[in-house]
Motif scaffolding. Structure first.
Motif, PDB file in Angstrom:
ATOM      1  N   LEU A  54      11.024  66.411 -40.811  1.00 50.56           N
ATOM      2  CA  LEU A  54      12.392  66.901 -40.692  1.00 50.56           C
ATOM      3  C   LEU A  54      12.557  67.727 -42.259  1.00 50.56           C
ATOM      4  O   LEU A  54      13.417  68.884 -42.028  1.00 50.56           O
ATOM      5  N   GLU A  57      11.009  71.323 -41.647  1.00 54.87           N
ATOM      6  CA  GLU A  57      12.024  71.973 -40.600  1.00 54.87           C
ATOM      7  C   GLU A  57      13.231  72.539 -40.959  1.00 54.87           C
ATOM      8  O   GLU A  57      13.563  73.647 -40.966  1.00 54.87           O
ATOM      9  N   LYS A  58      13.987  71.733 -41.927  1.00 53.95           N
ATOM     10  CA  LYS A  58      15.073  72.054 -42.394  1.00 53.95           C
ATOM     11  C   LYS A  58      15.235  72.714 -43.815  1.00 53.95           C
ATOM     12  O   LYS A  58      16.207  72.805 -44.554  1.00 53.95           O
ATOM     13  N   ALA A  60      14.477  71.142 -46.499  1.00 55.51           N
ATOM     14  CA  ALA A  60      15.065  70.216 -47.397  1.00 55.51           C
ATOM     15  C   ALA A  60      14.086  69.827 -48.547  1.00 55.51           C
ATOM     16  O   ALA A  60      12.874  69.926 -48.410  1.00 55.51           O
TER      17      ALA A  60
END
Length: 267
Positions: A54, A57-58, A60
């Motif tokens: 995640l 993908e983001k 972050a």
């Protein structure tokens, strides 16, 4: 930094420590504007894999406190593989401490919160003792761990505070012949009640000193022996009606009396 950063906060406990540190760092960037998502109680690699993907993908970053060295190393390795920035808050600190102390860490999650819980229980007990001091609210009697009863000048308030520092919720009720004790006193478990006994001579001595400290004469009714005997007789009547234990405070320091009460409650 124009884009509002997204941070995943991972922890094997509740994640408050990690979140606090991350927020402190983020406050130095972009006016403190950020999105933060906490993932507590991380106990396996599957959750780590999901969060790392995640974060990739983001775009972050990850901040984490994991005391388990296997999970800690795994997260660092997986984040490095996919070029995700991962901030290991506990790892470097624990390794340094281990070298200095020459002792391995306990590797138990959430220990700091156990210490915090102990502190907050003590504060709660102190606030309770203040709120239900001197019989000002009889509703505290049913909620108390210990109920102290006694005539004036038997150290009810200092005893309540001392016991509160032991994380015990204490209510105290003054006994005065002209005032009926609250009904709640006769409805609670008598094992919770402790009567504070004192000799007439000692009480007379204490009350005379109190009057002097207030700039009053020691001949007031408060220190009159007939009055004292009347109050002590009323005390005995109430104690017998409740069927509670007593502790003699005549020649004891507060600490000594408190320890006696703790032992009585434990038994």
């Amino acid at each position: 930094m124009g884009k509002k950063p997204l941070v995943y906060v991972l922890s094997d406990s509740v994640g408050e420590t990690a979140e606090l540190v991350i927020k402190a760092g983020l406050s130095q960037f972009n006016g403190g504007e950020y999105k933060l998502q906490r993932i507590p109680y991380v106990e396996d690699k599957a959750i780590i894999n999901e969060i790392v993907q995640l974060a990739k993908e983001k775009e972050a970053i990850i901040g984490f406190t994991l005391v388990d060295p296997v999970l800690r190393d795994y997260l660092n390795d997986e984040a490095e593989k996919v070029k995700v920035e991962a901030i290991d808050i506990m790892g470097p600190m624990m390794k340094s401490m281990e070298r200095v102390f020459a002792t391995p860490p306990r590797l138990e999650a959430g220990l700091v919160h156990q210490l915090d819980e102990d502190y907050f229980k003590r504060v709660e007990a102190i606030e309770f003792a203040v709120k239900y001091d001197d019989g000002r609210d009889p509703r505290g009697i049913s909620r108390a761990d210990i109920i102290l009863i006694g005539v004036s000048r038997t150290s009810k308030t200092p005893l309540s505070q001392f016991l509160a520092h032991k994380r015990l919720k204490v209510a105290n009720v003054p006994l005065v012949p002209e005032v009926d004790p609250p009904d709640e006193l006769f409805e609670v478990d008598s094992e919770k009640c402790i009567g504070l006994k004192i000799t007439a001579d000692k009480l007379n001595e204490i009350r005379k000193e109190r009057l002097k400290a207030l700039g009053l004469g020691d001949q007031a009714t408060y220190a009159n022996m007939n009055r004292i005997h009347q109050e002590l007789a009323f005390f005995d009547k109430i104690v017998n009606k409740i069927g509670c234990k007593t502790v003699d405070v005549s020649n004891k320091a507060v600490e000594e009396t408190a320890n006696s009460i703790i032992q009585m409650i434990k038994k």
